[in-house]
Write an enzyme that holds these catalytic residues in place. Structure first.
Site: not given
Ligand code: SRM
Ligand code: SF4
Length: 587
Positions: A131, A246-247, A507, A512-513
């Protein structure tokens, strides 16, 4: 292998020390020299560099020591050393001394995220998603070609690129063997993957039409870059903010449309002029989504002038780094700290930090200016006249943000032909080409790019956003991108839609979506059909975006995602709530 690693560390140490000298604050303690763990489990000598752990206050360090598993991983060996680890491990894989399977699982699945490498252990073991951070979503044709070339060598089932919901790109299929070279190549092209995952600040989101928007309040580009530099360092290697609890998400809006979605970020900067016409930001904090809780941000009750915005971000990050909880990862996003301290005390602490940083106290207002004129959020897709006469921006829809290497190269070619080699990514996973000459608007329509991507997208496709989903993501309970494209095609064939509808697919409950901001949203869950557990989703309705946005509410649960269950449900919602009508042949 060890000699090379030591030389790299020594070089890095002198370089980091030079960078950090003026930035170390009084609370910082002597370096923590925790022994590091090698892949094989033997102990290395103490790490001779300043790491992110050295920046923690005594209190934070204490909380980390008695904290959750991730805190222990970080203390064992700081995440910001991941770049050095990647170099060593990739070389070892190439020389046949190591395989990825021999890596310690915490190294492979947690620590490497500091270098932007996400191991896809569950779905595609041995491959990594890489990323990038792209402040304000700005990307050049040269960078796009680099990304295309980096993934083109992999099997097409994994060698793809995604535009993320935070205006950035993710490369898929990267192997450990190649990882250091991809990182070095990215850096040589001005791209940065450092701190793009784990307990760090994500991509700084800004307005995708910054600098070209006739309704702009402030150009967010330089500010997003400056905030990013403050966090990752000008050299993209600073450890100062590389061990947060955290993030952390930051968004800077440039207009009242709030294209950056300040309301769902931990820290949001909402532009508004004060009574004297000076441009600054109302600060909102605590917006976030997680499986446990999803919340819209709350106003901090603070306005700062634009030139104090970086100091403001630094103050909030320092407060979070040093004061945030490190025990329960489900309860330690910024909102919890704000609630624990109380909004007023939190605001006072930020104001005090700004004063200490030299921001004049008269500049930091507690009377918040608010716009009062009516307003409607715009779409950025299609052709739009810019602030600059004779120029337009062209917004191109990328279905669910998924790009093949070939399409990525076409984007680069188009940018070179029409937009000075520049493109902008949006949080809706689309691409904007700025500064297209009005005289070229007709000619551009026959560019080969539009053989791969639609210049005019359907009413559902145009507003569809989808997270990675179960195809690559281990958390995924539902296939998202592929299913969304299929469902849109079927629904668009059956329905007339009077206006675009924004459908968000996510998903799993991590969201994240961004399910909570969709007109309609689908969140992966499980369902039952004939007593058997099948892939399912919960359905949300009524999210709004733009000024004074509100979150969607869950209206249906556990709907099977198979066509015969899902399509009638979505069709019903579109007819009932969005004015859709059946096309004659479908009626
Ligand atoms: Fe996310 C974790 C993908 C935006 C909330 N997110 C993950 C992981 C890294 C989990 C993993 O290790 O597999 C996903 C990677 C999947 C992959 O192979 O791509 C993942 N998140 C994404 C992306 C790629 C979704 C997308 O298709 O666009 C986005 C990457 C953004 C970037 O460029 O950095 C993405 N994730 C978000 C958002 C939306 C936003 O930022 O506006 C959220 C909700 C907003 C927020 O964070 O408040 C989001 N992602 C999470 C969470 C829940 C966080 C929490 O506080 O519990 C996780 C799980 C975690 O962090 O433990 C997570
Ligand atoms: Fe769940 Fe984020 Fe993975 Fe989508 S990309 S399946 S919302 S952790």
């Amino acid at each position: 292998m060890r000699a090379t690693a030591t030389a790299v560390l020594a070089l890095y140490a002198s370089h980091v020390a030079a960078f950090l000298a003026p930035q170390m604050s009084a609370v910082q303690k002597a370096p923590v020299t925790a022994p590091a763990q090698t892949p094989s489990g033997t102990k290395l000598t103490s790490t001779p560099v300043t790491t992110s752990n050295d920046f923690l206050s005594a209190d934070a360090l204490e909380r980390a020591r008695s904290g959750n598993k991730w805190e222990k991983v970080k203390l064992n060996r700081a995440g910001d050393l991941a770049f050095q680890d990647v170099q060593e491990w990739a070389a070892a894989v190439r020389s046949g001394e190591l395989t990825w399977e021999q890596l310690d699982v915490d190294d492979a699945d947690i620590r490497l995220k500091w270098a932007g490498l996400f191991h896809r252990r569950k779905r595609h073991p041995g491959t990594f998603m890489m990323r990038m951070k792209m402040p304000n979503g700005i990307v050049t044709s040269d960078q796009l070609r680099f990304c295309a070339d980096a993934v083109a060598k992999y099997d097409p089932s994994v060698g793809v690129i995604d535009i993320t919901t935070r205006q950035a790109l993710q490369l898929r299929g990267v192997t450990l063997e190649d990882a250091d070279r991809v990182i070095e190549g990215a850096r040589a092209h001005g791209l940065c993957s450092y701190l793009s995952g784990a307990d760090n600040t994500r991509n700084i989101v800004g307005s995708p039409i910054a600098g070209i928007d006739p309704q702009e309040i402030i150009d967010t580009r330089a500010l997003c870059t400056a905030i990013n530099h403050m966090i990752v360092g000008r050299d993209g290697a600073s450890p100062a903010f590389a061990n947060l609890p955290r993030k952390f998400n930051i968004a800077v809006s440039g207009s009242r449309d709030d294209f950056a979605h300040t309301h769902i970020n931990d820290l949001g900067l909402v532009p508004v002029a004060d009574a004297s016409g000076r441009i600054g930001f109302n600060i909102v904090v605590g917006g976030f989504f997680s499986a446990k809780r999803a919340d819209i941000s709350i106003p901090l009750g603070l306005w700062v002038p634009a030139d104090a915005a970086v100091a403001l971000c630094r103050a909030v990050l320092e407060l979070y780094r040093d004061g945030g909880a490190r025990k329960d990862r489900q309860k330690n996003r910024l909102m919890y700290l704000v609630e624990q301290r109380g909004v007023e005390a939190f605001r006072d602490a930020i104001a005090a930090a700004l004063a200490a940083a030299g921001v004049p106290s008269a500049d930091v207002r507690r009377e918040i200016p608010e716009p009062s004129t009516p307003f409607a959020r715009r779409s950025v897709l299609g052709v739009h006249a810019q602030a600059q006469p004779g120029l337009s921006w062209v917004g191109v829809h990328v279905p669910v943000g998924r790009l093949t290497p070939e399409t990525t190269r076409l984007l680069a070619d188009f940018a070179d032909a029409y937009s000075g080699g520049e493109a902008r990514l949006t949080v809706e996973q689309d691409v904007i080409f700025p500064n297209v000459k009005d005289a070229d608007l007709e000619a551009m329509r026959v560019h080969p790019l539009f053989g791969a991507l639609p210049l005019e997208a359907g009413a559902l496709s145009a507003g569809t956003v989808a997270c990675t989903g179960a195809t690559y993501c281990g958390f995924g309970l539902m296939v998202t991108k592929e299913r969304a494209v299929d469902v849109n095609a079927k629904l668009e064939a059956r329905l007339h839609l009077p206006r675009p509808v924004r459908i968000h697919w996510t998903g799993c409950p991590n969201s994240c979506g961004q399910a909570q901001i969709g007109d309609i949203a689908l969140m992966g869950s499980v369902a039952k059909v004939d007593g058997k557990t099948v892939e399912g989703c919960d359905i949300f309705l009524g999210g709004t975006i733009g000024e004074h946005a509100k979150l969607a509410e869950k209206v249906l649960t556990r709907i099977p995602t198979a066509d015969d269950h899902l399509l009638p449900v979505l069709e019903g919602l579109l007819i009932e709530h969005f004015g859709a009508t059946l096309k004659a042949q479908a009626a």
